[in-house]
Design an enzyme around this catalytic site. Structure first.
Site, mmCIF file in Angstrom:
data_model
loop_
_atom_site.group_PDB
_atom_site.id
_atom_site.type_symbol
_atom_site.label_atom_id
_atom_site.label_comp_id
_atom_site.label_asym_id
_atom_site.label_seq_id
_atom_site.Cartn_x
_atom_site.Cartn_y
_atom_site.Cartn_z
ATOM 1 N N VAL A 103 50.007 42.716 29.789
ATOM 2 C CA VAL A 103 49.370 43.968 29.375
ATOM 3 C C VAL A 103 50.260 45.167 29.691
ATOM 4 O O VAL A 103 50.515 46.023 28.841
ATOM 5 C CB VAL A 103 47.990 44.120 30.060
ATOM 6 C CG1 VAL A 103 47.395 45.503 29.791
ATOM 7 C CG2 VAL A 103 47.043 43.031 29.595
ATOM 8 N N ASP A 124 57.055 47.359 39.040
ATOM 9 C CA ASP A 124 56.563 46.046 39.458
ATOM 10 C C ASP A 124 56.976 45.843 40.919
ATOM 11 O O ASP A 124 57.877 46.527 41.418
ATOM 12 C CB ASP A 124 57.140 44.939 38.557
ATOM 13 C CG ASP A 124 56.221 43.731 38.500
ATOM 14 O OD1 ASP A 124 55.498 43.572 37.497
ATOM 15 O OD2 ASP A 124 56.198 42.957 39.490
ATOM 16 N N LYS A 153 62.275 40.466 38.793
ATOM 17 C CA LYS A 153 61.738 40.750 37.457
ATOM 18 C C LYS A 153 62.195 42.136 36.977
ATOM 19 O O LYS A 153 62.582 42.299 35.814
ATOM 20 C CB LYS A 153 60.209 40.692 37.535
ATOM 21 C CG LYS A 153 59.514 40.742 36.208
ATOM 22 C CD LYS A 153 58.026 40.542 36.416
ATOM 23 C CE LYS A 153 57.280 40.535 35.123
ATOM 24 N NZ LYS A 153 55.826 40.531 35.341
ATOM 25 N N THR A 188 43.645 41.086 37.779
ATOM 26 C CA THR A 188 42.330 41.026 38.442
ATOM 27 C C THR A 188 41.914 39.558 38.442
ATOM 28 O O THR A 188 41.081 39.153 37.636
ATOM 29 C CB THR A 188 41.281 41.868 37.691
ATOM 30 O OG1 THR A 188 41.350 41.537 36.297
ATOM 31 C CG2 THR A 188 41.485 43.339 37.871
ATOM 32 N N GLU A 225 41.998 47.232 27.360
ATOM 33 C CA GLU A 225 42.887 46.716 26.321
ATOM 34 C C GLU A 225 42.193 45.575 25.576
ATOM 35 O O GLU A 225 41.357 44.881 26.133
ATOM 36 C CB GLU A 225 44.216 46.240 26.927
ATOM 37 C CG GLU A 225 44.111 45.214 28.054
ATOM 38 C CD GLU A 225 43.956 43.785 27.603
ATOM 39 O OE1 GLU A 225 44.246 43.503 26.433
ATOM 40 O OE2 GLU A 225 43.530 42.959 28.430
ATOM 41 N N LEU A 241 36.030 31.628 14.264
ATOM 42 C CA LEU A 241 35.157 30.508 13.918
ATOM 43 C C LEU A 241 35.990 29.245 13.743
ATOM 44 O O LEU A 241 35.598 28.361 13.003
ATOM 45 C CB LEU A 241 34.382 30.813 12.641
ATOM 46 C CG LEU A 241 33.231 31.818 12.761
ATOM 47 C CD1 LEU A 241 32.507 31.957 11.428
ATOM 48 C CD2 LEU A 241 32.234 31.416 13.844
ATOM 49 N N GLY A 296 38.008 23.909 17.980
ATOM 50 C CA GLY A 296 39.210 23.460 18.675
ATOM 51 C C GLY A 296 38.854 22.701 19.928
ATOM 52 O O GLY A 296 37.710 22.252 20.085
ATOM 53 N N CYS A 323 42.127 35.257 29.700
ATOM 54 C CA CYS A 323 41.003 36.200 29.595
ATOM 55 C C CYS A 323 39.637 35.549 29.449
ATOM 56 O O CYS A 323 38.759 35.773 30.292
ATOM 57 C CB CYS A 323 41.235 37.147 28.425
ATOM 58 S SG CYS A 323 42.588 38.280 28.727
ATOM 59 N N ARG A 358 48.235 29.381 31.141
ATOM 60 C CA ARG A 358 47.076 29.649 32.009
ATOM 61 C C ARG A 358 45.776 29.176 31.360
ATOM 62 O O ARG A 358 45.498 29.503 30.215
ATOM 63 C CB ARG A 358 46.999 31.145 32.339
ATOM 64 C CG ARG A 358 48.038 31.565 33.368
ATOM 65 C CD ARG A 358 48.021 33.039 33.611
ATOM 66 N NE ARG A 358 48.479 33.801 32.456
ATOM 67 C CZ ARG A 358 48.464 35.120 32.379
ATOM 68 N NH1 ARG A 358 47.992 35.833 33.385
ATOM 69 N NH2 ARG A 358 48.912 35.735 31.309
HETATM 70 C C1 UDX Z 1 41.801 37.533 24.170
HETATM 71 C C2 UDX Z 1 41.130 38.579 23.255
HETATM 72 O O1 UDX Z 1 41.194 38.163 21.905
HETATM 73 C C3 UDX Z 1 41.777 39.929 23.451
HETATM 74 O O2 UDX Z 1 41.136 40.905 22.653
HETATM 75 C C4 UDX Z 1 41.616 40.228 24.923
HETATM 76 O O3 UDX Z 1 41.661 41.474 25.326
HETATM 77 C C5 UDX Z 1 42.403 39.237 25.730
HETATM 78 O O4 UDX Z 1 41.799 37.970 25.504
HETATM 79 P P1 UDX Z 1 43.962 36.000 24.104
HETATM 80 O O5 UDX Z 1 43.506 35.442 25.411
HETATM 81 O O6 UDX Z 1 45.388 36.378 23.942
HETATM 82 O O7 UDX Z 1 43.125 37.301 23.713
HETATM 83 O O8 UDX Z 1 43.658 34.881 23.001
HETATM 84 P P2 UDX Z 1 42.717 34.695 21.725
HETATM 85 O O9 UDX Z 1 43.547 34.723 20.519
HETATM 86 O O10 UDX Z 1 41.549 35.573 21.760
HETATM 87 O O11 UDX Z 1 42.239 33.166 21.945
HETATM 88 C C6 UDX Z 1 41.563 32.772 23.145
HETATM 89 C C7 UDX Z 1 41.256 31.306 23.118
HETATM 90 O O12 UDX Z 1 40.271 31.001 22.136
HETATM 91 C C8 UDX Z 1 42.438 30.394 22.794
HETATM 92 O O13 UDX Z 1 42.396 29.249 23.607
HETATM 93 C C9 UDX Z 1 42.249 30.056 21.329
HETATM 94 O O14 UDX Z 1 42.850 28.858 20.935
HETATM 95 C C10 UDX Z 1 40.729 29.968 21.269
HETATM 96 N N1 UDX Z 1 40.181 30.207 19.916
HETATM 97 C C11 UDX Z 1 40.313 31.419 19.329
HETATM 98 C C12 UDX Z 1 39.510 29.173 19.258
HETATM 99 O O15 UDX Z 1 39.371 28.051 19.776
HETATM 100 N N2 UDX Z 1 38.970 29.429 18.027
HETATM 101 C C13 UDX Z 1 39.071 30.635 17.414
HETATM 102 O O16 UDX Z 1 38.550 30.776 16.302
HETATM 103 C C14 UDX Z 1 39.773 31.663 18.084
#
Ligand code: UDX
Length: 423
Positions: A12, A31, A36, A87, A147, A246, A249, A256, A324
């Site tokens: 971020v 940092d 790094k 966090t 964010e 949708l 998986g 997150c 992660r």
């Molecule tokens: C997410 C949020 O999208 C972002 O807005 C936030 O602030 C940080 O967390 P990120 O963790 O980078 O982003 O990944 P994201 O693309 O949202 O996917 C999260 C997880 O859901 C992944 O494991 C992904 O494979 C899974 N996913 C996502 C699905 O299984 N199906 C989907 O349709 C979308």
């Protein structure tokens, strides 16, 4: 243009800092990790993030982006200090605020008067107050500016956000923060800090809910002989539902969703509300790891001990190198726990992992394998030669947990096959 200090150069912080410098601001990123900082000064980016290396390089060349060791060094001359420190999840599921408090205490003595401290980290509702207390400065406003950056498209998301959310008690501080985004076209929502913090958790919880919902419907599709891809398409065209998030998986993962959904349950609990719905979302997700592993176990007739398992994809999603809370590791961990030997390929992972032999070639991963699992939706997997895959495997069996491969081509070549929510 403004002088911005960014405290913390993780996904971020680094993206935020580099993007603000691309918008023309003077940005100093801090940092605590000296090695790094040295790498970043050379333009050496420690993460895989599309477009980030270019804007960091441009920022370094123009002198608008610099990297320093220690938060206080960065904050001494700033107009804005963005807190972008981790966090992590505490032992009870709540978010651990110690890094944020530590960063706030460190910059408190050096912050110029009338500067604004901005919380970018995902923090529980009420954290703006925690930062205010840690700062102990009446002449410095604290603002929440959550964010919504997705890993893999974080630069694009920063420059083209769906909305910008600013939570502040002090309207003039909110306007100052909004002015940093001049040149970024997006709806602006100015609200109080508690609402801004809630928006972040509610957004991630809702998206996680969509994923668990579609994974649950996928399980029903398997039971009734329906096809989840068609079902998702059919409901997604309804504008009130929308087609994003949708995709069925192996379950959601990453830095997150798992953490933020658990934190939201905890926030609700502390507020006296039992968030059954979100607990269900988390439970469905845990079960999805089990269900995916179970498909592979079924293809091995329940006999896993000593079997060779091949995997394509280790990262929590494609176009990132982040492992992660990766669903892939959850699923493979379940198979390894039952005695399977796991060999995996991922285009973004080259180091060895505990209990997983990582190889540099997708076909090598398949050598002698009794089953192949496709766990991350890397595009390149679609174009691999299925004839070669079959020749390498001991038994031609595939679990496609991302519904990525050409199902009819697999069946034509004599693979036994399990997808997610497909006949
Ligand atoms: C997410 C949020 O999208 C972002 O807005 C936030 O602030 C940080 O967390 P990120 O963790 O980078 O982003 O990944 P994201 O693309 O949202 O996917 C999260 C997880 O859901 C992944 O494991 C992904 O494979 C899974 N996913 C996502 C699905 O299984 N199906 C989907 O349709 C979308």
């Amino acid at each position: 243009m403004s002088r911005i200090a960014i405290i913390g150069t993780g996904y971020v912080g680094l993206t935020t800092g580099a993007c603000f410098s691309a918008l023309g601001h003077d940005v100093v990123c801090a940092d605590i990790d000296a090695a790094k900082v040295e790498r970043l000064k050379q333009g050496d980016i420690p993460i895989l993030e599309a477009g980030l290396d270019e804007i960091v390089r441009e920022g370094l060349e123009s002198g608008r982006l610099t990297f320093v060791l220690g938060a206080a060094t960065a904050a001494a001359d700033c107009e804005f200090a963005y807190l972008c420190v981790p966090t992590p999840q505490g032992e009870d599921g709540s978010a651990d605020l110690s890094y944020i408090e530590q960063a706030a205490r460190e910059i408190a003595p050096v912050l110029p008067s009338e500067s604004v401290v901005v919380n970018k980290s995902t923090v529980p509702v009420g954290s703006t107050r925690v930062v205010e207390r840690a700062l102990g400065r009446d002449d410095v406003a604290v603002v929440s500016n959550p964010e919504f950056l997705r890993e893999g498209s974080a630069v694009h998301d920063f420059m083209n956000p769906d909305r910008i959310v600013i939570g502040a008690d002090d309207q003039s501080a909110a306007i100052k923060v909004a002015s940093l985004y001049l040149g970024v076209a997006a709806p602006l929502i100015v609200t109080d800090p508690a609402s801004a913090e809630t928006i972040k958790y509610a957004a991630n919880s809702f998206l996680a809910t969509k994923i668990s919902f579609i994974n649950a419907v996928a399980a029903i599709c398997e039971a009734v002989g329906a096809d989840i891809n068609d079902v998702a398409l059919g409901i997604g065209y309804d504008k009130r539902i929308g087609s994003e998030f949708l995709k069925p998986g192996p379950g959601f993962g990453g830095s997150c969703f798992p953490k933020d959904t658990r934190a939201m349950v905890k926030i609700a609990e502390e507020g006296g509300y039992d968030f059954h719905l979100l607990k269900g979302v988390i439970q469905v997700n845990d079960e999805q790891y089990d269900r995916t592993a179970e498909k592979a176990i079924e293809l091995m007739d329940g006999d896993v001990d000593g079997k060779q398992v091949a995997a394509w994809g280790l990262t929590f999603k494609a176009r990132t190198d982040d492992l992660r809370e990766s669903p892939s590791l959850e699923v493979l961990g379940r198979l390894a726990a039952r005695g399977a030997k796991v060999r995996a390929y991922d285009p973004a992972v080259s180091h060895q992992l505990d209990g997983i032999e990582v190889v540099a070639d997708p076909y090598d991963a398949c050598d002698g394998a009794d089953v192949l699992l496709v766990l991350t939706e890397w595009d390149e997997f679609k174009w691999l030669d299925l004839g070669e895959v079959k020749a390498r495997m001991a038994t031609p069996a595939v679990v496609d947990a991302r519904n990525l491969l050409d199902r009819s081509a697999l069946i034509r070549r004599g693979f036994t096959f399990r997808g997610i929510g497909r006949r």
